[in-house]
Design a protein around this motif. Structure first.
Motif, mmCIF file in Angstrom:
data_model
loop_
_atom_site.group_PDB
_atom_site.id
_atom_site.type_symbol
_atom_site.label_atom_id
_atom_site.label_comp_id
_atom_site.label_asym_id
_atom_site.label_seq_id
_atom_site.Cartn_x
_atom_site.Cartn_y
_atom_site.Cartn_z
ATOM 1 N N SER A 328 -3.482 42.686 31.325
ATOM 2 C CA SER A 328 -2.409 43.565 30.865
ATOM 3 C C SER A 328 -1.187 43.435 31.771
ATOM 4 C CB SER A 328 -2.882 45.024 30.847
ATOM 5 O OG SER A 328 -3.904 45.201 29.885
ATOM 6 N N TRP A 329 -0.030 43.582 31.142
ATOM 7 C CA TRP A 329 1.243 43.441 31.846
ATOM 8 C C TRP A 329 2.236 44.485 31.333
ATOM 9 C CZ3 TRP A 329 1.128 39.195 35.200
ATOM 10 C CH2 TRP A 329 0.180 38.209 34.923
ATOM 11 N N THR A 330 3.326 44.640 32.111
ATOM 12 C CA THR A 330 4.475 45.423 31.652
ATOM 13 C C THR A 330 5.671 44.488 31.527
ATOM 14 O OG1 THR A 330 3.715 47.451 32.712
ATOM 15 C CG2 THR A 330 6.048 47.317 32.151
ATOM 16 N N ALA A 331 6.302 44.507 30.358
ATOM 17 C CA ALA A 331 7.521 43.727 30.124
ATOM 18 C C ALA A 331 8.719 44.647 30.285
ATOM 19 C CB ALA A 331 7.515 43.104 28.736
ATOM 20 N N SER A 332 9.606 44.321 31.225
ATOM 21 C CA SER A 332 10.807 45.144 31.439
ATOM 22 C C SER A 332 11.863 44.296 32.127
ATOM 23 C CB SER A 332 10.491 46.378 32.293
ATOM 24 O OG SER A 332 10.069 45.983 33.585
ATOM 25 N N GLY A 333 13.092 44.775 32.105
ATOM 26 C CA GLY A 333 14.184 44.117 32.815
ATOM 27 C C GLY A 333 15.132 43.331 31.949
ATOM 28 N N ALA A 334 14.761 43.060 30.681
ATOM 29 C CA ALA A 334 15.631 42.269 29.798
ATOM 30 C C ALA A 334 16.714 43.172 29.227
ATOM 31 C CB ALA A 334 14.815 41.622 28.685
ATOM 32 N N ARG A 335 17.821 43.257 29.925
ATOM 33 C CA ARG A 335 18.885 44.188 29.566
ATOM 34 C C ARG A 335 20.033 43.496 28.848
ATOM 35 N NH1 ARG A 335 16.232 46.031 33.941
ATOM 36 N NH2 ARG A 335 15.991 48.277 34.147
ATOM 37 N N TRP A 336 20.842 44.286 28.177
ATOM 38 C CA TRP A 336 22.074 43.820 27.546
ATOM 39 C C TRP A 336 23.236 44.178 28.473
ATOM 40 C CZ3 TRP A 336 22.280 43.741 21.596
ATOM 41 C CH2 TRP A 336 21.009 43.583 21.061
ATOM 42 N N SER A 337 24.310 43.387 28.424
ATOM 43 C CA SER A 337 25.439 43.696 29.310
ATOM 44 C C SER A 337 26.737 43.164 28.717
ATOM 45 C CB SER A 337 25.217 43.093 30.704
ATOM 46 O OG SER A 337 25.220 41.681 30.647
ATOM 47 N N ARG A 338 27.825 43.696 29.238
ATOM 48 C CA ARG A 338 29.166 43.281 28.822
ATOM 49 C C ARG A 338 30.138 43.625 29.951
ATOM 50 N NH1 ARG A 338 33.355 46.030 25.766
ATOM 51 N NH2 ARG A 338 34.680 44.557 24.626
ATOM 52 N N THR A 339 30.957 42.632 30.341
ATOM 53 C CA THR A 339 31.965 42.845 31.376
ATOM 54 C C THR A 339 33.341 42.515 30.818
ATOM 55 O OG1 THR A 339 30.404 42.301 33.145
ATOM 56 C CG2 THR A 339 32.743 42.179 33.676
ATOM 57 N N VAL A 340 34.315 43.405 31.051
ATOM 58 C CA VAL A 340 35.682 43.225 30.563
ATOM 59 C C VAL A 340 36.628 43.280 31.752
ATOM 60 C CG1 VAL A 340 37.464 44.052 28.986
ATOM 61 C CG2 VAL A 340 35.042 44.385 28.416
ATOM 62 N N ARG A 341 37.508 42.257 31.852
ATOM 63 C CA ARG A 341 38.461 42.215 32.952
ATOM 64 C C ARG A 341 39.864 41.949 32.429
ATOM 65 N NH1 ARG A 341 34.408 38.622 34.868
ATOM 66 N NH2 ARG A 341 33.089 39.518 36.501
ATOM 67 N N ASP A 342 40.846 42.617 33.032
ATOM 68 C CA ASP A 342 42.269 42.332 32.840
ATOM 69 C C ASP A 342 42.879 42.141 34.217
ATOM 70 O OD1 ASP A 342 42.809 42.554 29.921
ATOM 71 O OD2 ASP A 342 42.017 44.575 30.221
ATOM 72 N N GLU A 343 43.487 40.965 34.448
ATOM 73 C CA GLU A 343 43.968 40.623 35.781
ATOM 74 C C GLU A 343 45.359 40.008 35.698
ATOM 75 O OE1 GLU A 343 39.405 39.702 37.308
ATOM 76 O OE2 GLU A 343 40.949 38.160 37.554
ATOM 77 N N PHE A 344 46.154 40.214 36.773
ATOM 78 C CA PHE A 344 47.539 39.745 36.798
ATOM 79 C C PHE A 344 47.825 39.051 38.133
ATOM 80 C CE2 PHE A 344 47.459 43.337 33.930
ATOM 81 C CZ PHE A 344 48.271 42.933 32.874
ATOM 82 N N LEU A 345 48.577 37.973 38.066
ATOM 83 C CA LEU A 345 49.123 37.308 39.246
ATOM 84 C C LEU A 345 50.637 37.329 39.133
ATOM 85 C CD1 LEU A 345 49.107 35.434 41.788
ATOM 86 C CD2 LEU A 345 48.907 33.503 40.202
ATOM 87 N N ALA A 346 51.315 37.806 40.170
ATOM 88 C CA ALA A 346 52.774 37.788 40.210
ATOM 89 C C ALA A 346 53.200 37.270 41.579
ATOM 90 C CB ALA A 346 53.347 39.185 39.978
ATOM 91 N N GLY A 347 54.121 36.317 41.572
ATOM 92 C CA GLY A 347 54.560 35.753 42.834
ATOM 93 C C GLY A 347 55.984 35.240 42.763
ATOM 94 N N ALA A 348 56.619 35.148 43.918
ATOM 95 C CA ALA A 348 57.972 34.603 44.009
ATOM 96 C C ALA A 348 58.112 33.893 45.346
ATOM 97 C CB ALA A 348 59.017 35.707 43.885
ATOM 98 N N LYS A 349 58.850 32.798 45.342
ATOM 99 C CA LYS A 349 59.131 32.105 46.600
ATOM 100 C C LYS A 349 60.558 31.589 46.591
ATOM 101 C CE LYS A 349 56.630 27.954 45.051
ATOM 102 N NZ LYS A 349 55.508 27.036 45.376
ATOM 103 N N LEU A 350 61.125 31.509 47.792
ATOM 104 C CA LEU A 350 62.525 31.134 47.960
ATOM 105 C C LEU A 350 62.649 30.269 49.204
ATOM 106 C CD1 LEU A 350 65.524 31.602 47.068
ATOM 107 C CD2 LEU A 350 65.545 33.520 48.690
ATOM 108 N N ALA A 351 63.411 29.198 49.102
ATOM 109 C CA ALA A 351 63.701 28.333 50.246
ATOM 110 C C ALA A 351 65.201 28.116 50.314
ATOM 111 C CB ALA A 351 62.969 27.000 50.123
ATOM 112 N N ALA A 352 65.767 28.195 51.515
ATOM 113 C CA ALA A 352 67.212 28.038 51.675
ATOM 114 C C ALA A 352 67.529 27.457 53.038
ATOM 115 C CB ALA A 352 67.916 29.384 51.510
ATOM 116 N N PRO A 353 68.499 26.520 53.110
ATOM 117 C CA PRO A 353 68.935 26.006 54.415
ATOM 118 C C PRO A 353 69.730 27.072 55.157
ATOM 119 C CG PRO A 353 70.274 25.091 52.650
ATOM 120 C CD PRO A 353 69.200 25.870 51.982
#
Length: 760
Positions: A328-353
């Motif tokens: 005899s055994w116990t079957a457990s642990g087989a779960r359902w899942s869902r992950t939702v992500r919203d991510e942003f990258l913002a950058g600026a660079k400047l070079a001047a003599p």
């Protein structure tokens, strides 16, 4: 700070001052040793082994995602488990495939490394870039430049996206498929992507702009399997379909006779949307600038685990009391899942003599995880019937970076210097849910939060003396960890928070390099020290176990920083049609931060962070670049690496001493052969190979099934047909021989990619 480090500070006070700085975009001059393309200068400081890949190399690669473009780079890999995997950690030489905090990754010079933690869950944010918009991939191995933080201990990657030369447009459509066969899972998984972009450059002015986007959808193979646990008492439902894996010997792992496999995690269903706007300015007065805004949306859904058990009438059995294989055994642990992500990258660079031969640069960016919600069902039945579950919610989470530098030269002498700062912060709260698919009715369970910040000043001096080039530099860093805490339910169910004391530390890391250049031969010796401070996650951010429960042992607020000493010797000789580069490297790290991932007594995946007193790696690399081999149009890039990476001292676990470090193969070989069959048809063959490493710290776990890190052999092929000047078709197969390899989870089996591309 140690006394030896104080001595070095006293001996080199010059380099504690930020003086004129060398331009971050390296100049195209003979002091640079680069393997790969030479059409454009490498975008990061090429101290130690450096690799630059462009269009010629990309043409021979099946690129489902942007990180695939590096798959044949020397002594390098990305832990990519399926197309669209958001947990792709890059590995340099002897870097463990879970040491994500030892890789500094940038897009157009903006940091996308996720130093909120140090594991597969904190890989770089590859998703903000599509493979169709990449102009150049640059890789530098090791922390030999004072410009970069100790997170470059493994290496540095910079992805340069295309800058419009005129009004232009492109569109690419991909289709991909993977037949998969493992244990009781027999299925074919499908995916597709669409990518497009518009570019514009002002005809008689300094402005340019590019707008691009990509939609990606794919089902990947299951990542994990679940095992039965022995049960006592009355027998359960009689079932068939349980699987014993005869190759499985890891304690507590699914597949052993004491825990036969009864289900697979559901296919990894990922949907990603990416959009990006890049605006450039290139003025005639030497002033240049760039602004970048990127958005990435990702949904990873793992619904309906694949249950192998069947009752007497053929119905699926996914949990509960069962009888099979004579008990005899116990079957457990087989779960359902869902992950939702919203991510942003913002950058600026400047070079001047700011004066003749003197240029100032400013680079600021932020990466914000606006939403990260991980929903998990409490059980298989709860998942199928919208029952109870848990929610892991992050926010506010993200990082800010800033760097100011000045560069200049006078005659044969150059000075480089600057200052930088970053702030990483995270806050994760776990809730219980009455209905696992949404956050309605959520109830507090636990919370972890914390911040780290790093302030740095660096300086370098470079002297050119005919065929010799000397570079001496140093980096001074001040680190602080603060606002760390663990929230939990106290007496009477009232939330309480335990706060951790703030910590700070300082590091001074010198760098030295000397190069010699003859007509066809170049030699470079680089020496460095580096300090990699603990991340927010290692210190404060508790993680979840594989069953969704909180693991209070997964972090340690008292971790020490990693401190390395590094050396690299390069010898390169150009024979004309053949260039050979040999490299020897050495690294010794004190207080290595290591997280061992394994199975607990219930067969649940778990991990925790600890310091290892001393680790050491040495290695040899040979890289060959051959052009027009035997016939015109036949090019070969091949490389081989031998790596000896060991635990030297580990007082808490002496049995690990002298053992090859986990997940580091003894040998790694990569190669790519490209043949221009006709002016419009290119055929390529690629190979990736790594010998079987140890899976655990003690070298007792070596195998070729779930939970192990196995030998890897993948043979790839691609045909690219440029039908017209504006339209092309390509088709390719990765892992032609259908080699079944593992990196704890399974690598992809044989996969097919077809692609159509259009440009204007």
């Amino acid at each position: 700070m140690s006394s030896c480090r104080r001595t070095r500070i006293a001996a080199l006070p010059l380099f504690c001052i930020a003086g004129p700085a060398l331009a971050q975009e390296a100049q195209d001059e003979p002091s640079i040793l680069v393997v790969g393309q030479k059409d454009a200068p490498i975008s990061i400081d090429p101290r130690g082994l450096s690799v630059s890949m462009g269009e010629a190399q990309f043409a021979g690669v099946n690129a489902q995602n942007v990180e695939d473009l590096m798959k044949y780079a020397p002594d390098f890999f990305v832990r990519k488990r399926y197309a669209g995997d958001s947990n792709g950690v890059p590995g340099f030489r002897g870097t463990h495939s879970m040491q994500s905090a030892r890789a500094l990754v940038m897009v157009d010079g903006f940091v996308v490394s996720n130093f909120l933690g140090n594991s597969f869950a904190f890989s770089p944010k590859w998703g903000v870039v599509g493979p169709g918009e990449v102009d150049q991939f640059d890789v530098v191995y090791g922390p030999y430049s004072a410009r970069y933080s100790g997170n470059s201990m493994g290496g540095i990657v910079n992805i340069t996206t295309r800058s419009p030369e005129k009004t232009e447009a492109f569109a690419t459509v991909q289709g991909l498929t993977e037949p998969y066969d493992q244990y009781g899972t027999h299925a074919t998984y499908w995916g597709w992507s669409g990518e497009a972009g518009l570019g514009w450059r002002q005809k008689d002015g300094p402005w340019s702009a590019r707008l691009s986007g990509r939609h990606f959808r794919n089902d990947g193979q299951p990542m994990s399997w679940y095992g039965l646990t022995p049960a006592t008492g009355a027998p359960g439902t009689v079932v068939t379909g349980a699987i014993v894996d005869t190759g499985q010997a890891i304690p507590n792992s699914p597949g052993r006779p004491t825990s036969p496999i009864f289900a697979a995690q559901s296919p990894a269903r990922t949907t990603q949307d990416q959009a990006k706007l890049r605006i450039g300015y290139d003025g005639t007065s030497g002033i240049t600038g760039e602004a970048l805004l990127a958005y990435w949306h990702n949904v990873d859904a793992q619904y309906a685990p694949d249950c192998y058990l069947r009752d007497s009438t053929g119905n699926k059995v996914c949990e509960g009391r069962v009888t099979t294989l004579g008990q005899s055994w116990t079957a457990s642990g087989a779960r359902w899942s869902r992950t939702v992500r919203d991510e942003f990258l913002a950058g600026a660079k400047l070079a001047a003599p700011i004066a003749p031969d003197v240029t100032a640069k400013l680079n600021v960016s932020t990466y914000q995880i606006a939403r990260s919600d991980g929903f998990t069902s409490a059980s298989w039945t709860a998942g199928a019937n919208n029952g109870a579950g848990t929610l892991a919610r992050q926010g506010p989470t993200g990082w800010y970076t800033a760097e100011l530098s000045v560069d200049g030269r006078t005659g044969a002498f150059e000075l480089a210097g600057g200052a930088s700062a970053n702030l990483y912060q995270t806050d994760q709260t776990n809730y219980t849910l009455p209905v696992w698919r949404g956050d309605g009715g959520r109830a507090f369970s636990t919370r972890t939060h914390g911040k780290t910040r790093l302030l740095a000043g660096w300086a370098e001096g470079r002297l050119r003396a005919e065929a010799l080039v000397f570079t001496l530099g140093a980096r001074l860093e001040n680190w602080r960890a603060f606002d760390g805490g663990l929230g939990r339910l106290g007496t009477g169910g009232v939330p309480v928070t335990n706060s951790y004391a703030a910590r700070s530390d300082t590091a001074f890391d010198p760098k030295f390099s000397v190069e010699w250049h003859g007509q066809a031969t170049s030699v470079q010796l680089s020496l460095a020290e580096a300090t990699r401070f603990p991340t927010v996650g290692e210190l404060f951010q508790g993680s979840l176990n594989g069953d969704g429960s909180f693991n209070p042992n997964s972090f340690d607020p008292n971790l020490k920083p990693e401190r390395s000493r590094d050396a690299n010797l390069l010898v390169a000789h150009d024979f004309g049609g053949l260039k050979l580069t040999g490299s020897a490297f050495w690294q010794r790290v004190e207080d290595t931060i290591f997280a061992f991932t394994g199975f607990n007594q219930n067969g649940i995946t778990t991990s925790s962070f600890k310091n290892i007193d001393t680790t050491r790696q040495v290695g040899l690399e040979l890289i060959a670049e051959a052009r027009d081999v035997g016939v015109a149009g036949l090019d070969i890039d091949a490389n081989a690496a031998w790596i000896d990476s060991k635990t030297v001292r580990n007082d808490s676990a002496p049995a690990a001493e002298g053992v090859q470090f986990p997940r580091i193969p003894r040998w790694r070989l990569n190669a790519n052969i490209r043949y221009q069959v006709t002016p419009r048809v290119l055929a390529s063959l690629g190979m990736r190979y790594a010998t079987r490493p140890n899976t655990d710290l003690f070298g007792t776990q070596r195998g070729d099934t779930f939970g192990y890190t196995s030998e890897l052999f993948a043979l790839d092929a691609k045909v690219n047909w440029k039908m017209t000047d504006n339209f092309r078709l390509s088709a390719g197969v990765d892992n032609i021989t259908n080699n079944k390899a593992w990196v704890y989870h399974p690598y992809p089996q044989r996969s097919v990619l077809v692609e159509a591309g259009w440009t204007l």
